[in-house]
Enzyme design. Structure first.
Site, PDB file in Angstrom:
ATOM      1  N   HIS A 211     -12.486 -25.615   0.393  1.00  0.00           N
ATOM      2  CA  HIS A 211     -13.181 -24.631  -0.397  1.00  0.00           C
ATOM      3  C   HIS A 211     -14.447 -24.304  -0.054  1.00  0.00           C
ATOM      4  CE1 HIS A 211     -14.088 -21.721  -3.357  1.00  0.00           C
ATOM      5  NE2 HIS A 211     -14.817 -22.858  -3.937  1.00  0.00           N
TER       6      HIS A 211
ATOM      7  N   ASN B  38     -18.983 -17.996  -1.469  1.00  0.00           N
ATOM      8  CA  ASN B  38     -17.842 -18.722  -2.346  1.00  0.00           C
ATOM      9  C   ASN B  38     -16.885 -17.630  -2.796  1.00  0.00           C
ATOM     10  OD1 ASN B  38     -15.961 -19.831  -3.963  1.00  0.00           O
ATOM     11  ND2 ASN B  38     -17.632 -21.199  -5.175  1.00  0.00           N
TER      12      ASN B  38
ATOM     13  N   CYS C  61     -10.876 -21.716  -7.888  1.00  0.00           N
ATOM     14  CA  CYS C  61     -11.067 -22.065  -6.507  1.00  0.00           C
ATOM     15  C   CYS C  61     -10.086 -22.946  -6.322  1.00  0.00           C
ATOM     16  CB  CYS C  61     -12.472 -22.601  -6.296  1.00  0.00           C
ATOM     17  SG  CYS C  61     -13.622 -21.342  -6.857  1.00  0.00           S
TER      18      CYS C  61
HETATM   19  N1  COA Z   1     -33.329 -18.969  -6.351  1.00  0.00           N
HETATM   20  C1  COA Z   1     -34.408 -19.960  -6.593  1.00  0.00           C
HETATM   21  N2  COA Z   1     -34.280 -20.762  -7.440  1.00  0.00           N
HETATM   22  C2  COA Z   1     -33.278 -21.121  -8.148  1.00  0.00           C
HETATM   23  C3  COA Z   1     -32.096 -20.370  -8.116  1.00  0.00           C
HETATM   24  C4  COA Z   1     -32.085 -19.389  -7.050  1.00  0.00           C
HETATM   25  N3  COA Z   1     -30.972 -18.810  -6.465  1.00  0.00           N
HETATM   26  N4  COA Z   1     -31.027 -20.905  -8.807  1.00  0.00           N
HETATM   27  C5  COA Z   1     -31.773 -21.912  -9.510  1.00  0.00           C
HETATM   28  N5  COA Z   1     -33.047 -21.845  -9.221  1.00  0.00           N
HETATM   29  C6  COA Z   1     -33.962 -22.913  -9.842  1.00  0.00           C
HETATM   30  C7  COA Z   1     -33.546 -23.482 -10.934  1.00  0.00           C
HETATM   31  O1  COA Z   1     -34.148 -22.514 -11.993  1.00  0.00           O
HETATM   32  C8  COA Z   1     -34.323 -24.801 -10.965  1.00  0.00           C
HETATM   33  O2  COA Z   1     -35.768 -24.663 -11.326  1.00  0.00           O
HETATM   34  P1  COA Z   1     -36.725 -25.546 -12.308  1.00  0.00           P
HETATM   35  O3  COA Z   1     -36.792 -26.785 -11.415  1.00  0.00           O
HETATM   36  O4  COA Z   1     -37.916 -24.575 -12.171  1.00  0.00           O
HETATM   37  O5  COA Z   1     -36.101 -25.599 -13.489  1.00  0.00           O
HETATM   38  C9  COA Z   1     -34.362 -25.385  -9.617  1.00  0.00           C
HETATM   39  O6  COA Z   1     -34.039 -24.074  -8.743  1.00  0.00           O
HETATM   40  C10 COA Z   1     -33.432 -26.394  -9.266  1.00  0.00           C
HETATM   41  O7  COA Z   1     -32.292 -25.919  -9.902  1.00  0.00           O
HETATM   42  P2  COA Z   1     -30.935 -26.960  -9.943  1.00  0.00           P
HETATM   43  O8  COA Z   1     -29.889 -26.220 -10.595  1.00  0.00           O
HETATM   44  O9  COA Z   1     -31.209 -28.226 -10.091  1.00  0.00           O
HETATM   45  O10 COA Z   1     -30.631 -26.791  -8.315  1.00  0.00           O
HETATM   46  P3  COA Z   1     -29.493 -27.604  -7.547  1.00  0.00           P
HETATM   47  O11 COA Z   1     -30.151 -28.304  -6.396  1.00  0.00           O
HETATM   48  O12 COA Z   1     -28.557 -28.347  -8.519  1.00  0.00           O
HETATM   49  O13 COA Z   1     -28.698 -26.276  -6.843  1.00  0.00           O
HETATM   50  C11 COA Z   1     -26.651 -25.289  -7.083  1.00  0.00           C
HETATM   51  C12 COA Z   1     -27.990 -25.595  -7.541  1.00  0.00           C
HETATM   52  C13 COA Z   1     -26.012 -24.356  -7.936  1.00  0.00           C
HETATM   53  C14 COA Z   1     -26.965 -24.477  -5.650  1.00  0.00           C
HETATM   54  C15 COA Z   1     -25.941 -26.526  -6.801  1.00  0.00           C
HETATM   55  O14 COA Z   1     -26.040 -27.282  -8.038  1.00  0.00           O
HETATM   56  C16 COA Z   1     -24.398 -26.221  -6.619  1.00  0.00           C
HETATM   57  O15 COA Z   1     -24.132 -26.013  -5.642  1.00  0.00           O
HETATM   58  N6  COA Z   1     -23.478 -26.705  -7.432  1.00  0.00           N
HETATM   59  C17 COA Z   1     -22.060 -26.357  -7.074  1.00  0.00           C
HETATM   60  C18 COA Z   1     -21.820 -25.016  -7.542  1.00  0.00           C
HETATM   61  C19 COA Z   1     -20.335 -24.793  -7.155  1.00  0.00           C
HETATM   62  O16 COA Z   1     -20.161 -24.691  -5.923  1.00  0.00           O
HETATM   63  N7  COA Z   1     -19.899 -23.792  -8.027  1.00  0.00           N
HETATM   64  C20 COA Z   1     -18.398 -23.384  -7.699  1.00  0.00           C
HETATM   65  C21 COA Z   1     -17.507 -24.570  -7.359  1.00  0.00           C
HETATM   66  S1  COA Z   1     -16.067 -23.878  -7.185  1.00  0.00           S
END
Ligand code: COA
Length: 328
Positions: free
Chosen positions: A255, A285, A117
């Site tokens: 980004h 993304n 990215c």
């Molecule tokens: N739909 C519903 N629930 C989901 C899910 C989805 N698509 N994906 C994960 N969950 C659930 C998880 O299983 C977890 O459940 P649990 O509490 O029962 O275990 C809960 O949602 C919370 O998950 P978590 O990973 O803590 O969520 P978060 O608030 O950290 O959000 C992201 C997840 C991925 C959106 C966030 O961490 C993020 O944006 N990170 C950066 C990722 C990114 O941008 N990567 C590319 C960089 S270039």
């Protein structure tokens, strides 16, 4: 000689290409256990585009053609094509060479860069350096990705985040002055790429991976924490080095991974979110393509103009991150 080393590489055209097929959050919620509400509130994403017939090079070529047309540049005048991509169809030939063939830029040297990215930021930095070193006058820098081919569509924590697309810019290293006028390309307010700050931290590389036979896998929270720390740091570095304050920048083009990351960066810089345009709601993304896609969209809609001071920032796998300071 002084003029040569002080000259700036200008962005003279922008373009983008998105696949026609739209995949909505509601459609995704019928494929995996997720919901429009969850995706929207955690990421800001509502739709993404999915390539069907398109390839990284066909989209890259379309984006390049728009940028060439806008900048009134003939393909045969391009000396260099760099494609930033982590989802190329071939290990070789590189995607840039396939784009070269599609647009007829027969005189160009071509290569790809793979910094996920952050790829577009790094590619722009390389093209700028090659132009300043001499030999390259005009370059095409393209970010193009088919992320949909890299995903495990049963992994809800990742598959909801990404989309496909391409964006391109034409760079010009020629002086801006008319014949007989004084050259102003070394002046402080001259258009062009002013500064770059790029980094990698390989020790944290396995936080976000994609292998030959393994789909995108990540520790989302680690990536989130990394981005909200390193992106503002990098922006502050280029601001400080150029005696600028965060307020002096007209527009921050980040980004497009997650709206919450962008909101957090704006907050850390004590800026209104208004200065941070975003379009991940429409495209998700798109990795190395997200910054040039947004740049092309803002340009098309006249939301950025000649003279504006921009910061472009990328971050992602590597882990990698970086910022460019650009006067349009
Ligand atoms: N739909 C519903 N629930 C989901 C899910 C989805 N698509 N994906 C994960 N969950 C659930 C998880 O299983 C977890 O459940 P649990 O509490 O029962 O275990 C809960 O949602 C919370 O998950 P978590 O990973 O803590 O969520 P978060 O608030 O950290 O959000 C992201 C997840 C991925 C959106 C966030 O961490 C993020 O944006 N990170 C950066 C990722 C990114 O941008 N990567 C590319 C960089 S270039």
């Amino acid at each position: 000689m002084k003029g040569k080393y002080n000259m700036r590489t200008r962005i003279i055209g922008t373009g983008s290409c998105l696949p026609e097929k739209i995949l909505t959050n509601d459609e995704l919620s019928r494929m995996v256990d997720t919901s429009d509400e969850w995706i929207k509130t955690r990421t800001g994403i509502e739709n993404r585009r999915i390539a069907k017939e398109e390839t990284t090079y066909s989209m890259g070529a379309e984006a390049a053609k728009e940028a060439l047309l806008q900048s009134k540049t003939a393909a045969e005048d391009i000396d260099l094509i760099i494609a930033a991509t982590s989802s190329a169809e071939y290990a070789f030939p590189n995607t840039a060479s396939l784009i070269q063939k599609e647009i007829g830029a027969d005189g160009a040297a071509c290569f790809d860069v793979s910094v996920a990215c952050s790829g577009f930021i790094v590619a722009l930095n390389i093209a700028d350096a090659m132009i300043k070193a001499g030999g390259v006058k005009k370059a095409l820098v393209i970010g193009t990705e088919i992320m949909s081919g890299q995903l495990d569509w049963s992994d809800r924590s990742v598959c909801v985040l990404f989309g496909d697309g391409a964006g391109a810019v034409v760079l010009d290293g020629n002086c801006q002055h008319d014949k007989g006028q004084e050259c102003n390309s070394g002046k402080a307010n001259a258009s062009g790429i002013i500064d770059a700050d790029i980094h990698s931290d390989g020790s944290r590389g396995l936080v976000l991976t994609c292998g030959k036979d393994t789909p995108v896998n990540m520790n989302g929270q680690e990536v989130f924490k990394f981005a909200v720390k390193k992106v503002p740091e990098s922006i502050q570095t280029v601001l400080k080095r150029n005696n600028l304050t965060a307020d002096d920048i007209d527009c921050y083009i980040l980004h497009q991974a997650n709206l919450r990351i962008i909101e957090s960066v704006a907050k850390r810089l004590k800026l209104d979110i208004e200065k941070f345009p975003h379009n991940m709601d429409k495209y998700g993304n798109t990795s190395a393509a997200s910054i040039p896609i947004l740049l092309a969209e803002l340009n098309r809609e006249h939301r950025i103009k000649s003279g504006d001071l921009l910061v472009l920032s990328g971050f992602g796998a590597g882990l990698s991150w970086g910022s460019l300071l650009v006067r349009l």
